[in-house]
Scaffold this motif. Structure first.
Motif, PDB file in Angstrom:
ATOM      1  N   GLU A   9      19.637  -1.607 -33.031  1.00  0.00           N
ATOM      2  CA  GLU A   9      19.209  -2.566 -34.057  1.00  0.00           C
ATOM      3  C   GLU A   9      18.243  -3.598 -33.485  1.00  0.00           C
ATOM      4  O   GLU A   9      17.303  -4.011 -34.166  1.00  0.00           O
ATOM      5  N   VAL A  10      18.451  -3.991 -32.236  1.00  0.00           N
ATOM      6  CA  VAL A  10      17.527  -4.918 -31.583  1.00  0.00           C
ATOM      7  C   VAL A  10      16.158  -4.257 -31.444  1.00  0.00           C
ATOM      8  O   VAL A  10      15.123  -4.860 -31.732  1.00  0.00           O
ATOM      9  N   ILE A  11      16.153  -3.015 -31.017  1.00  0.00           N
ATOM     10  CA  ILE A  11      14.901  -2.277 -30.863  1.00  0.00           C
ATOM     11  C   ILE A  11      14.173  -2.189 -32.194  1.00  0.00           C
ATOM     12  O   ILE A  11      12.961  -2.410 -32.276  1.00  0.00           O
ATOM     13  N   GLU A  12      14.920  -1.891 -33.253  1.00  0.00           N
ATOM     14  CA  GLU A  12      14.321  -1.808 -34.588  1.00  0.00           C
ATOM     15  C   GLU A  12      13.697  -3.145 -34.997  1.00  0.00           C
ATOM     16  O   GLU A  12      12.585  -3.175 -35.527  1.00  0.00           O
ATOM     17  N   LEU A  13      14.383  -4.241 -34.726  1.00  0.00           N
ATOM     18  CA  LEU A  13      13.836  -5.567 -35.042  1.00  0.00           C
ATOM     19  C   LEU A  13      12.573  -5.846 -34.238  1.00  0.00           C
ATOM     20  O   LEU A  13      11.569  -6.347 -34.774  1.00  0.00           O
ATOM     21  N   LEU A  14      12.597  -5.519 -32.957  1.00  0.00           N
ATOM     22  CA  LEU A  14      11.445  -5.780 -32.106  1.00  0.00           C
ATOM     23  C   LEU A  14      10.244  -4.921 -32.481  1.00  0.00           C
ATOM     24  O   LEU A  14       9.093  -5.349 -32.329  1.00  0.00           O
ATOM     25  N   ASP A  20       2.450  -7.766 -27.861  1.00  0.00           N
ATOM     26  CA  ASP A  20       2.094  -8.970 -27.108  1.00  0.00           C
ATOM     27  C   ASP A  20       2.600 -10.248 -27.766  1.00  0.00           C
ATOM     28  O   ASP A  20       2.275 -11.343 -27.335  1.00  0.00           O
ATOM     29  N   ASP A  21       3.427 -10.134 -28.826  1.00  0.00           N
ATOM     30  CA  ASP A  21       4.055 -11.306 -29.431  1.00  0.00           C
ATOM     31  C   ASP A  21       5.067 -11.898 -28.454  1.00  0.00           C
ATOM     32  O   ASP A  21       5.698 -11.176 -27.681  1.00  0.00           O
ATOM     33  N   PHE A  22       5.219 -13.206 -28.495  1.00  0.00           N
ATOM     34  CA  PHE A  22       6.208 -13.878 -27.649  1.00  0.00           C
ATOM     35  C   PHE A  22       7.501 -14.070 -28.441  1.00  0.00           C
ATOM     36  O   PHE A  22       7.468 -14.403 -29.626  1.00  0.00           O
ATOM     37  N   VAL A  23       8.625 -13.864 -27.787  1.00  0.00           N
ATOM     38  CA  VAL A  23       9.939 -14.079 -28.403  1.00  0.00           C
ATOM     39  C   VAL A  23      10.860 -14.717 -27.361  1.00  0.00           C
ATOM     40  O   VAL A  23      10.606 -14.655 -26.162  1.00  0.00           O
ATOM     41  N   LEU A  24      11.927 -15.311 -27.838  1.00  0.00           N
ATOM     42  CA  LEU A  24      12.968 -15.829 -26.965  1.00  0.00           C
ATOM     43  C   LEU A  24      14.219 -15.027 -27.241  1.00  0.00           C
ATOM     44  O   LEU A  24      14.671 -14.945 -28.388  1.00  0.00           O
ATOM     45  N   CYS A  25      14.756 -14.408 -26.226  1.00  0.00           N
ATOM     46  CA  CYS A  25      15.947 -13.576 -26.385  1.00  0.00           C
ATOM     47  C   CYS A  25      17.015 -14.013 -25.390  1.00  0.00           C
ATOM     48  O   CYS A  25      16.718 -14.318 -24.247  1.00  0.00           O
TER      49      CYS A  25
END
Length: 76
Positions: A9-14, A20-25
């Protein structure tokens, strides 16, 4: 808002974002719950992660104390 889910599910969201988008995980695993209490079952560990995601103090974030408190809460 953080939520507990499967890696798939995390992969699907990402995959909904550009590479090259920035995220905080912040990633916590069932084993992290078991590091707090080795007697935690798989079901308890998953429930504790879900509880921590939904009930943590946003100013404190999710940390070892959060996992410990979440495990205690779901065991009550």
């Amino acid at each position: 808002m953080p939520h507990a889910c499967k890696v798939s599910e995390v992969i699907e969201l990402l995959q909904q974002h550009q590479h090259d988008d920035f995220v905080l995980c912040s990633v916590w695993y069932e084993d992290d719950v078991r590091n707090v209490d080795a007697s935690a079952t798989d079901e308890e560990a998953r429930a504790a992660l879900r509880h921590a995601a939904s009930h943590h103090d946003a100013e404190q974030g999710i940390n070892w104390f959060t996992l410990e408190a979440a495990l205690e809460a779901i065991r009550q």
